[in-house]
Every structure is written in structure tokens, then in C-alpha cells.
Scaffold this active site. Structure first.
Site, PDB file in Angstrom:
ATOM      1  CE1 TYR A   1      -1.890   5.227   8.897  1.00 43.89           C
ATOM      2  CE2 TYR A   1      -0.717   4.206   7.079  1.00 43.89           C
ATOM      3  CZ  TYR A   1      -1.816   4.259   7.913  1.00 43.89           C
ATOM      4  OH  TYR A   1      -2.826   3.343   7.793  1.00 43.89           O
TER       5      TYR A   1
ATOM      6  N   PRO B   1      -5.580   2.111  18.339  1.00 48.88           N
ATOM      7  CG  PRO B   1      -7.361   0.742  17.776  1.00 48.88           C
ATOM      8  CD  PRO B   1      -6.795   1.531  18.897  1.00 48.88           C
TER       9      PRO B   1
ATOM     10  CG  HIS C   1      -2.123  -0.861   1.063  1.00 47.54           C
ATOM     11  ND1 HIS C   1      -3.338  -0.566   1.601  1.00 47.54           N
ATOM     12  CD2 HIS C   1      -2.290  -2.018   0.376  1.00 47.54           C
ATOM     13  CE1 HIS C   1      -4.211  -1.501   1.265  1.00 47.54           C
ATOM     14  NE2 HIS C   1      -3.596  -2.408   0.534  1.00 47.54           N
TER      15      HIS C   1
ATOM     16  CE1 TYR D   1      -6.702   4.682  10.454  1.00 42.18           C
ATOM     17  CE2 TYR D   1      -5.777   5.158   8.291  1.00 42.18           C
ATOM     18  CZ  TYR D   1      -5.717   4.491   9.495  1.00 42.18           C
ATOM     19  OH  TYR D   1      -4.678   3.633   9.749  1.00 42.18           O
TER      20      TYR D   1
ATOM     21  CE  LYS E   1       2.996   4.541  13.197  1.00 44.28           C
ATOM     22  NZ  LYS E   1       2.852   3.787  11.947  1.00 44.28           N
TER      23      LYS E   1
HETATM   24  P1  RFL Z   1      -0.279  -9.979  22.615  1.00 48.39           P
HETATM   25  O1  RFL Z   1      -0.646 -10.169  21.169  1.00 48.39           O
HETATM   26  O2  RFL Z   1      -1.310  -9.538  23.557  1.00 48.39           O
HETATM   27  O3  RFL Z   1       0.334 -11.368  23.102  1.00 48.39           O
HETATM   28  C1  RFL Z   1       0.643 -11.611  24.463  1.00 48.39           C
HETATM   29  C2  RFL Z   1       0.594 -13.110  24.703  1.00 48.39           C
HETATM   30  O4  RFL Z   1       0.910 -13.373  26.067  1.00 48.39           O
HETATM   31  C3  RFL Z   1       0.017 -14.337  26.587  1.00 48.39           C
HETATM   32  N1  RFL Z   1      -0.060 -14.211  28.055  1.00 48.39           N
HETATM   33  C4  RFL Z   1       0.597 -15.032  28.900  1.00 48.39           C
HETATM   34  N2  RFL Z   1       1.403 -16.055  28.691  1.00 48.39           N
HETATM   35  C5  RFL Z   1       1.894 -16.694  29.779  1.00 48.39           C
HETATM   36  N3  RFL Z   1       1.605 -16.329  31.055  1.00 48.39           N
HETATM   37  C6  RFL Z   1       0.779 -15.297  31.309  1.00 48.39           C
HETATM   38  N4  RFL Z   1       0.493 -14.950  32.564  1.00 48.39           N
HETATM   39  C7  RFL Z   1       0.249 -14.589  30.217  1.00 48.39           C
HETATM   40  N5  RFL Z   1      -0.576 -13.525  30.098  1.00 48.39           N
HETATM   41  C8  RFL Z   1      -0.751 -13.309  28.790  1.00 48.39           C
HETATM   42  C9  RFL Z   1      -1.299 -14.017  25.887  1.00 48.39           C
HETATM   43  O5  RFL Z   1      -2.177 -15.142  25.883  1.00 48.39           O
HETATM   44  C10 RFL Z   1      -0.802 -13.663  24.480  1.00 48.39           C
HETATM   45  O6  RFL Z   1      -0.747 -14.785  23.627  1.00 48.39           O
HETATM   46  O7  RFL Z   1       0.952  -8.963  22.757  1.00 48.39           O
HETATM   47  P2  RFL Z   1       2.225  -8.755  21.810  1.00 48.39           P
HETATM   48  O8  RFL Z   1       2.824 -10.084  21.420  1.00 48.39           O
HETATM   49  O9  RFL Z   1       3.066  -7.742  22.463  1.00 48.39           O
HETATM   50  O10 RFL Z   1       1.640  -8.176  20.440  1.00 48.39           O
HETATM   51  C11 RFL Z   1       1.055  -6.908  20.392  1.00 48.39           C
HETATM   52  C12 RFL Z   1      -0.014  -6.845  19.301  1.00 48.39           C
HETATM   53  O11 RFL Z   1      -0.883  -7.937  19.451  1.00 48.39           O
HETATM   54  C13 RFL Z   1      -0.801  -5.528  19.350  1.00 48.39           C
HETATM   55  O12 RFL Z   1       0.066  -4.444  19.595  1.00 48.39           O
HETATM   56  C14 RFL Z   1      -1.556  -5.239  18.041  1.00 48.39           C
HETATM   57  O13 RFL Z   1      -2.517  -6.215  17.784  1.00 48.39           O
HETATM   58  C15 RFL Z   1      -2.222  -3.852  18.092  1.00 48.39           C
HETATM   59  N6  RFL Z   1      -3.037  -3.580  16.908  1.00 48.39           N
HETATM   60  C16 RFL Z   1      -2.457  -3.176  15.727  1.00 48.39           C
HETATM   61  N7  RFL Z   1      -1.118  -3.055  15.631  1.00 48.39           N
HETATM   62  C17 RFL Z   1      -0.540  -2.717  14.436  1.00 48.39           C
HETATM   63  O14 RFL Z   1       0.698  -2.582  14.384  1.00 48.39           O
HETATM   64  N8  RFL Z   1      -1.274  -2.525  13.287  1.00 48.39           N
HETATM   65  C18 RFL Z   1      -2.629  -2.634  13.298  1.00 48.39           C
HETATM   66  O15 RFL Z   1      -3.246  -2.519  12.231  1.00 48.39           O
HETATM   67  C19 RFL Z   1      -3.283  -2.938  14.560  1.00 48.39           C
HETATM   68  N9  RFL Z   1      -4.615  -3.054  14.627  1.00 48.39           N
HETATM   69  C20 RFL Z   1      -4.431  -3.704  16.976  1.00 48.39           C
HETATM   70  C21 RFL Z   1      -5.206  -3.417  15.807  1.00 48.39           C
HETATM   71  C22 RFL Z   1      -5.085  -4.105  18.140  1.00 48.39           C
HETATM   72  C23 RFL Z   1      -6.460  -4.211  18.175  1.00 48.39           C
HETATM   73  N10 RFL Z   1      -7.062  -4.643  19.385  1.00 48.39           N
HETATM   74  C24 RFL Z   1      -7.975  -5.716  19.457  1.00 48.39           C
HETATM   75  C25 RFL Z   1      -6.564  -4.142  20.645  1.00 48.39           C
HETATM   76  C26 RFL Z   1      -6.579  -3.510  15.814  1.00 48.39           C
HETATM   77  C27 RFL Z   1      -7.217  -3.873  17.013  1.00 48.39           C
HETATM   78  C28 RFL Z   1      -8.715  -3.907  16.995  1.00 48.39           C
HETATM   79  C1  PHB Z   2      -6.670  -3.167  10.609  1.00 45.83           C
HETATM   80  O1  PHB Z   2      -6.598  -3.540   9.422  1.00 45.83           O
HETATM   81  O2  PHB Z   2      -7.082  -3.917  11.506  1.00 45.83           O
HETATM   82  C2  PHB Z   2      -6.251  -1.785  10.951  1.00 45.83           C
HETATM   83  C3  PHB Z   2      -5.783  -0.936   9.949  1.00 45.83           C
HETATM   84  C4  PHB Z   2      -5.386   0.349  10.269  1.00 45.83           C
HETATM   85  C5  PHB Z   2      -5.468   0.779  11.578  1.00 45.83           C
HETATM   86  C6  PHB Z   2      -5.923  -0.072  12.582  1.00 45.83           C
HETATM   87  C7  PHB Z   2      -6.324  -1.350  12.270  1.00 45.83           C
HETATM   88  O3  PHB Z   2      -5.106   2.053  11.892  1.00 45.83           O
END
Ligand code: RFL
Ligand code: PHB
Length: 398
Positions: free
Chosen positions: A393, A297, A75, A205, A301
Site C-alpha cells: 500500500y 483504483p 496519513h 475501504y 497506485k
Molecule cells: P492522464 O492523466 O490520462 O493524462 C494524459 C494526457 O494526455 C492527453 N492526450 C493527448 N495529448 C495529445 N495528443 C493526444 N492524441 C492525446 N491523447 C490524450 C490527455 O488529454 C491527458 O491530458 O495520464 P497520466 O499523465 O499518465 O496520469 C495517470 C493518472 O491520471 C492516473 O493513473 C490516476 O488518476 C489513477 N488514479 C489514482 N492514482 C493514484 O495514484 N492514486 C489514486 O488515489 C487514484 N485514484 C485514479 C483514482 C483514477 C481514477 N479514474 C477516473 C480512472 C481514482 C479514479 C476514479
Molecule cells: C481517492 O481519494 O480518489 C482515492 C483514494 C484511495 C483509492 C482510490 C482513490 O484507493
């Protein structure tokens, strides 16, 4: 009691923990990952979708980018909608060809899991709620848990806390040794995943009077859409039909006409918060990814920051084990926090720009909206502002 030993115990098998494991393996550092949930549960979480180039590069160095290079969607631009008008913002033209890649977190996680399985690297899944981190203020920290009625202890030189926002590692640090910075937003995001072609070709967005909406995708046939919703909203109150009606009302009228709807494969609500814990190192334990910081989100990032942390941590640990130098681990926290605060600022600013906020005290109705309109107008007419939004971004350098 069963005792195991290794150089690094990684707590958490989300993207941070799995990627750190792959990077440590590259430099010959022995490690074990302990995860609370099952592998299927971890794969079932639908989260990030947009990767910065720096993240793609780290995944490449870890040896897990083969499928990403084949299936990831390049993209070069993203878009903003406000006052019903569509504005495309070209990133690559302004940032020396740098671009974003659309490739779901689920796919990144799957690639990392397959890579571990092929190399025979040890991951202990379903460790449950009994995981405890001990003695991390010494040079012999331990991680213990109970599984199938047996007490298991892993001795190591370091613990990597990659266990997300609700994990045990940060929670085990004595209150006097950690400072938390936090902001909660008065709304959440309701997200829907569906096997329908995305209504826009690029991540879009939308700021509307009804609230924010985001159109994203996982592939050319799978859409990921979000709408801003109330903080106490319940997902059960959102039938697919209600979601589509509301989403349509928050995109431009031509797009609303061509939108193809379908059953939701996943539907969930995520609260929005900004959070940073300082420092990110406590003796022999290091926090990385969501365990140390959360961004709202808007701007995508979170996962990208996590990849940045584990990249720095793996280099610091390699320096420690192979060159007997503690320079890298001593600098870990300061080096990561600088990048983290930059991303916090950008995510907070982008969230403030695009969402509908309740009126604050001392502010007349509509003031906030007028500020947003002025800022958006400035953004679209100032090359300096466009340089700034695209630079942030696409991701600041690792
Ligand atoms: P995670 O993914 O939460 O994984 C942590 C793991 O630790 C486990 N855990 C344990 N294990 C052992 N003992 C314990 N006591 C434990 N407690 C917990 C959990 O089960 C889990 O498997 O953290 P990690 O690895 O640091 O990864 C971070 C990312 O998941 C997160 O930052 C992103 O998903 C955020 N995010 C986005 N980030 C982007 O860079 N681009 C995006 O487009 C984006 N979109 C998003 C997002 C997060 C979202 N939500 C649901 C918050 C969109 C959404 C909607
Ligand atoms: C996504 O595809 O889940 C997504 C994309 C852009 C964002 C956040 C989430 O800023």
C-alpha cells in the site's frame, strides 16, 4: 508548415507529461509538451488523491512540492470495513515510519502547470485530435498536428508518450511489436466530490453485501466518496439523494449516523480495468503512465506508477544526453515493468478482496464471499499478512 525542434517531445500534459517536463528541465534537457485538450479541461478532471512517499520525493526533486508539503495531509494508516466492523491498519508502525499523503491530482497538476509557467517552458494546449507521432523507429522522430489551420511539426531525438490510456502513441505502434495484457472487471466506481467534512479521518475501504464503498478526502472539508456500481450504470440515474442513501448503507452504522451530506461538486463513473502494454519503449518513443498501464483504483497506485515511470525515464534521458550512455534507455522498459507488474498484482488482489462479484460458473452462490471473508479474517489476524498489505500500500521502492 511551421517546424520546431527540441530534444524531447512529450505528448500529453497530464501528471506524467508535466512531471517528466519538470524533471527534464532540472537536468537541462530541452523539451516541448503537446496536449490535446485545454489547460482548464485537464485541471477539471477529478482523479487521484493519495500519494506514496516515493511520489512526494520525486515531486520534491522536480522542485514542485512546496505547497504539497504545506497542505498535504499525512496519513499513517488506512482502514477496512467488513461484516460491519471497522479495522484500522497502521502503515507507519509497520513500514519504518513511511506514510501516505492526501493531496489531489488536480493540485499536483496545478503546481506543475504553475511551475512551467514561471520557468517559461513551452506547452502547446488544445492541439486536438490531429496529433500524430512519426518515424519513431529512427533517430529523428517527429510529432505533427494542425492548429488554427496551420500544420506544425516538432523534430526531436525522443518522443515521450504520456498521453494516457486513449492516447495516440501506444495506438501508433504496429500490432506485431506490442503485446497487451488486459482484464476488465464486471463493475465500475461511481464517485462524488463534495464540500463536506470526511466521515472518516482516514481512507476507508468497505466490503458489504451491497457492494464496495470507499471514503476518501481531498482536505479536512472536502470529501471524495465512491461506491461500486454496475458496468452499464448511467450517472444521470444517480441523484445526489440516491448516492447518499446507498453510500450510508455501505459504511458502519455509527459513521452513517454522523455522515454529513451535501451537493455533489462532481459525479462520475469510472470503469475498472487492469492493463499492461509490453514493452514500454519502441525505438525512439517511450510510453509512461496510463499510456502504458492501467490499474483498478483500489489501492491508489495509478498516479504513483506514473511518477515512478517518469522518474526512471528522466534519469535515462539525462544519462543519454549528458554522458552519451544508452544504458538507461535500454533498461527503461524492463525496470519499469517489474514495478508495474507488482502494482498490478496488488491492485488486482485488493480489488478482488473488497468488491462484490457476480457468481462465476462452477462456483456455488456465496463461495466467492466466503473466500473474501476468510482472507479478510486472516489479514486482520496475521502480522505477516499485515506487513504485506502495508508494504504494498505504501509503495514498493522506486
Ligand atoms: P492522464 O492523466 O490520462 O493524462 C494524459 C494526457 O494526455 C492527453 N492526450 C493527448 N495529448 C495529445 N495528443 C493526444 N492524441 C492525446 N491523447 C490524450 C490527455 O488529454 C491527458 O491530458 O495520464 P497520466 O499523465 O499518465 O496520469 C495517470 C493518472 O491520471 C492516473 O493513473 C490516476 O488518476 C489513477 N488514479 C489514482 N492514482 C493514484 O495514484 N492514486 C489514486 O488515489 C487514484 N485514484 C485514479 C483514482 C483514477 C481514477 N479514474 C477516473 C480512472 C481514482 C479514479 C476514479
Ligand atoms: C481517492 O481519494 O480518489 C482515492 C483514494 C484511495 C483509492 C482510490 C482513490 O484507493
Amino acid at each position: 508548415m511551421k517546424t520546431l525542434s527540441t530534444q524531447v517531445v512529450i505528448v500529453g500534459a497530464g501528471p506524467s507529461g508535466l512531471l517528466l517536463g519538470a524533471l527534464l528541465h532540472k537536468t537541462g534537457i530541452d523539451h516541448i509538451i503537446v496536449e490535446r485538450q485545454s489547460a482548464d479541461y485537464v485541471l477539471g478532471r477529478i482523479r487521484a488523491g493519495v500519494l506514496e512517499q516515493g511520489t512526494v520525493d520525486v515531486l520534491g526533486r522536480a522542485g514542485v512540492a512546496e505547497r504539497l508539503h504545506k497542505e498535504g495531509l499525512r496519513h499513517d494508516a488506512f482502514a477496512l470495513i467488513f461484516k460491519g466492523e471497522f479495522h484500522r491498519i497502521h502503515i507507519a508502525q509497520r513500514q519504518h515510519g513511511k506514510h501516505m499523503t492526501v493531496y489531489g491530482q488536480t493540485e499536483v497538476t496545478r503546481d506543475l502547470m504553475d511551475h512551467r509557467a514561471a520557468l517559461g517552458l513551452q506547452t502547446i494546449y488544445s492541439a486536438g485530435d490531429t496529433v500524430a507521432v512519426r518515424d519513431f523507429d529512427t533517430q529523428q522522430p517527429r510529432v505533427s498536428f494542425r492548429q488554427n489551420g496551420e500544420e506544425i511539426e516538432i523534430k526531436a531525438r525522443f518522443i515521450a508518450g504520456c498521453d494516457g490510456y486513449h492516447g495516440v502513441c501506444r495506438a501508433s505502434v504496429p500490432a506485431g511489436s506490442i503485446q497487451n495484457f488486459e482484464k476488465a472487471y464486471p463493475f465500475g466506481w461511481l464517485g462524488v466530490l463534495s464540500d463536506t467534512p470526511p466521515v472518516y479521518h482516514e481512507v476507508t475501504y468497505s466490503n458489504t453485501e451491497r457492494g464496495f464503498a470507499l471514503s476518501s478526502m481531498r482536505s479536512l472539508t472536502r470529501s471524495r466518496y465512491y461506491i461500486q456500481c454496475g458496468i452499464d450504470e448511467k450517472v444521470e440515474n444517480w441523484s445526489d439523494a440516491r448516492f447518499w442513501t446507498e453510500f450510508k448503507a455501505r459504511i458502519d452504522p455509527e459513521a452513517a449516523k454522523r455522515l454529513i451530506t451535501g451537493p455533489a461538486l462532481e459525479k462520475s463513473i469510472a470503469p475498472l480495468r487492469s492493463f499492461v502494454a509490453e514493452p514500454m519503449r519502441f525505438g525512439s518513443m517511450f510510453l509512461a503512465g496510463d499510456a502504458a498501464h492501467i490499474v483498478p483504483p483500489t489501492g491508489a497506485k495509478g498516479l504513483n506508477l506514473a511518477a515512478g515511470d517518469v522518474n526512471v525515464l528522466s534519469q535515462a534521458m539525462a544519462e543519454y544526453f549528458t554522458e552519451q550512455s544508452s544504458g538507461g534507455i535500454d533498461n527503461y522498459s524492463a525496470r519499469c515493468l517489474r514495478r508495474v507488474w507488482n502494482a498490478e498484482r496488488f491492485s488486482w488482489w485488493f480489488t478482488s478482496l473488497m468488491h462484490k462479484f457476480p457468481d462465476s460458473p462452477g462456483q456455488s452462490t456465496g463461495f466467492q464471499q466466503k473466500m473474501q471473508e476468510a482472507e479478510l479474517d486472516y489479514l486482520m489476524h496475521s502480522e505477516a499478512a499485515l506487513q504485506s498489505i502495508t508494504e504494498n500500500y505504501v509503495g514498493l521502492p522506486h
